[in-house]
Design an enzyme around this catalytic site. Structure first.
Site, short mmCIF file in Angstrom:
data_model
loop_
_atom_site.label_atom_id
_atom_site.label_comp_id
_atom_site.label_asym_id
_atom_site.label_seq_id
_atom_site.Cartn_x
_atom_site.Cartn_y
_atom_site.Cartn_z
CB ALA A 84 -0.93 -0.01 1.21
CG ASN A 166 -2.99 3.38 10.49
OD1 ASN A 166 -3.45 4.39 9.95
ND2 ASN A 166 -1.84 3.39 11.12
CD GLN A 194 -5.07 -1.44 8.94
OE1 GLN A 194 -5.67 -2.49 9.20
NE2 GLN A 194 -3.78 -1.29 9.16
CB SER A 214 -1.54 -3.76 2.07
OG SER A 214 -0.37 -4.46 2.42
N GLY A 215 -1.59 -6.76 0.68
CA GLY A 215 -1.81 -8.20 0.85
C GLY A 215 -1.67 -8.66 2.28
CG HIS A 216 1.38 -6.98 5.11
ND1 HIS A 216 1.53 -6.59 6.42
CD2 HIS A 216 1.61 -5.87 4.37
CE1 HIS A 216 1.83 -5.30 6.47
NE2 HIS A 216 1.89 -4.84 5.23
CB THR A 254 10.18 -9.41 -13.33
OG1 THR A 254 11.18 -9.17 -14.32
CG2 THR A 254 9.59 -10.80 -13.51
CB CYS A 340 4.83 3.16 10.75
SG CYS A 340 3.97 1.90 9.85
N1 PMP Z 1 -1.82 2.66 4.94
C1 PMP Z 1 -2.35 2.18 6.07
C2 PMP Z 1 -3.63 2.76 6.59
C3 PMP Z 1 -1.71 1.12 6.75
O1 PMP Z 1 -2.24 0.65 7.88
C4 PMP Z 1 -0.50 0.61 6.22
C5 PMP Z 1 0.24 -0.50 6.94
N2 PMP Z 1 0.58 -0.19 8.27
C6 PMP Z 1 -0.01 1.14 5.03
C7 PMP Z 1 -0.69 2.16 4.42
C8 PMP Z 1 1.26 0.59 4.41
O2 PMP Z 1 1.01 -0.70 3.90
P1 PMP Z 1 2.17 -1.61 3.31
O3 PMP Z 1 2.79 -2.28 4.48
O4 PMP Z 1 1.48 -2.59 2.41
O5 PMP Z 1 3.11 -0.76 2.56
#
Ligand code: PMP
Length: 418
Positions: A84, A166, A194, A214-216, A254, A340
């Protein structure tokens, strides 16, 4: 093949309950299974013109279809990114640069409560000469649409907002934000990291111009995400000099086939289990809040009580530092502020922008619940948090001040701390 997520979690984390699903989620075993052939047996480069390339391209296309179906986009409107963060960067920086070049629009608006990945883009745009407005939100974390209307002007090009915050789980009123912006010819990007796969999202119904995911965060692999863009805006986000055959000219390099397959599978599972997960998570949220507020006074749930994603609970334990609670409650994995920014001992910028009083903001932690969370884990969290809070309050001068009925802010100010 490991079949039970509980097995994976118990192997990895012993007796610690994982309650940080907003930071990241474990990969669903079904996702891993879907990905596994795409590194050894099916390893082709989707850009290659031969059989191996075609098989890989089919897999990437199939994953893209699963994602575009979830958000109701068109096939060519979904681009795979590294996550993301990258999608946010493309949607904000590249769009603003294109808008400035094409139409002279140089005003970018975002919320003061955004994720750092968007705030960093806002800083960058400012350094590049854009006018940047960071909008404050109300104490409930919601954007006031009148405030939004009052800051837009003829040079405003783009607004970026976090769909589900988040740190607090607050869900913004996307439909009306888009309405206010589109009436003034302003494009809208939603950071839906989120929200994607967790609450219903329909880009056509909401009329969003861009969306990141985002995938994770949805039990998929790390290192993959998507950008949705309205096809009419493709020229705004194209990479200069990129091969137009790769990700529609929006991203170079790629394509990571196993990660795309994983994101596709995670999206499909999230879509089919969305309402079941929401019911499960909502019940656990209620159990958590009732369990804690039933035993402790002066507990605050930060953010709107009506517009929220139930999996994110931002809770303040007045009289205690959030970090101290985390250190005491050793058998649960939660976070203070967002992952973060949590290595800094400052008040969360999100709670500060919501004008939450400093002593309440400082005592907050984020508990995030996922589809694998159990009632037993919630009960463990209740026990740990109640015990930690009682212990910390017993030695807390701030708690003494609160108990005496004085204002913590006044006392701190008189003593020169603020
Ligand atoms: N935006 C939000 C609202 C998020 O919670 C996060 C992940 N903490 C991100 C962006 C960044 O996502 P990614 O780890 O996939 O770069």
């Amino acid at each position: 093949m490991v079949t039970s997520m509980q097995q994976i979690l118990s192997c990895q984390m012993s007796d610690i309950a994982y309650l940080d699903y907003a930071a990241t989620t474990p990969c669903d075993p079904r996702v891993l299974e879907a990905m596994s052939p795409y590194s050894c047996n099916i390893f082709g480069n989707p850009n290659s013109m031969h059989h191996f390339g075609m098989v890989a391209l089919d897999a990437v296309d199939a994953a893209r279809i699963k994602i575009k179906t979830l958000v109701n986009a068109d096939f060519e409107e979904v681009v795979f990114t590294s996550g993301a963060t990258e999608a946010n960067k493309i949607a904000t920086i590249r769009t603003m640069k294109s808008l400035t070049r094409i139409s002279g629009k140089q005003h970018f608006i975002t919320l003061a409560t955004e994720h750092k990945s968007v705030l960093d883009c806002a800083d960058y745009l400012k350094r590049e000469g854009c006018e940047v407005t960071l909008l404050e939100v109300g104490p409930d974390g919601l954007l006031d649409l009148n405030r939004l209307s009052s800051v837009v002007n003829d040079t405003t090009g783009l607004l970026s907002f976090c769909f589900v915050n988040n740190e607090t789980g607050v869900i913004q009123d996307a439909k009306n934000i888009v309405k206010v912006c589109h009436e003034r010819g302003i494009l809208v990007h939603a950071d839906a990291t989120q929200a994607f796969g967790k609450i219903p999202l329909n880009v056509k119904e909401l009329d969003l111009d861009f969306l990141s995911a985002s995938g994770h965060k949805i039990y998929g692999p790390k290192g993959i995400g998507i950008l949705y863009y309205k096809s009419m805006h493709s020229r705004l986000v194209r990479t200069p000099g990129a091969n137009r055959d790769v990700e529609f000219g929006i991203r170079s390099g790629t394509v990571p086939v196993p990660l795309c397959v994983g994101m596709g599978e995670a999206t499909e599972i999230a879509s089919s289990e969305l309402s079941q997960n929401l019911t499960h998570i909502t019940a656990l949220r209620e159990r958590l809040i009732a369990g804690i507020t039933g035993q402790l006074d002066e507990i605050y749930i930060n953010g709107s009580s009506t517009h929220n994603y139930p999996g994110i609970v931002n809770m303040s334990f007045r009289g205690c530092e959030g970090e101290a609670i985390m250190m005491e409650a050793k058998h649960i994995a939660v976070s203070s502020g967002s992952a973060c920014t949590s290595n800094k001992l400052t008040i969360s910028h999100v709670l500060a922008a919501m004008q939450i009083p400093a002593d309440i903001a400082q005592s907050s932690i984020r508990i995030s619940i996922g589809k694998f969370t159990t009632e037993a884990e919630i009960d463990l969290a209740i026990d740990e948090l109640v015990t930690a809070t009682k212990k910390l309050r017993a030695i807390s001068p701030v708690w003494d001040i609160i108990q005496s009925g004085s204002s913590v802010d006044d006392v701190f100010r008189r003593q020169g701390f603020r």
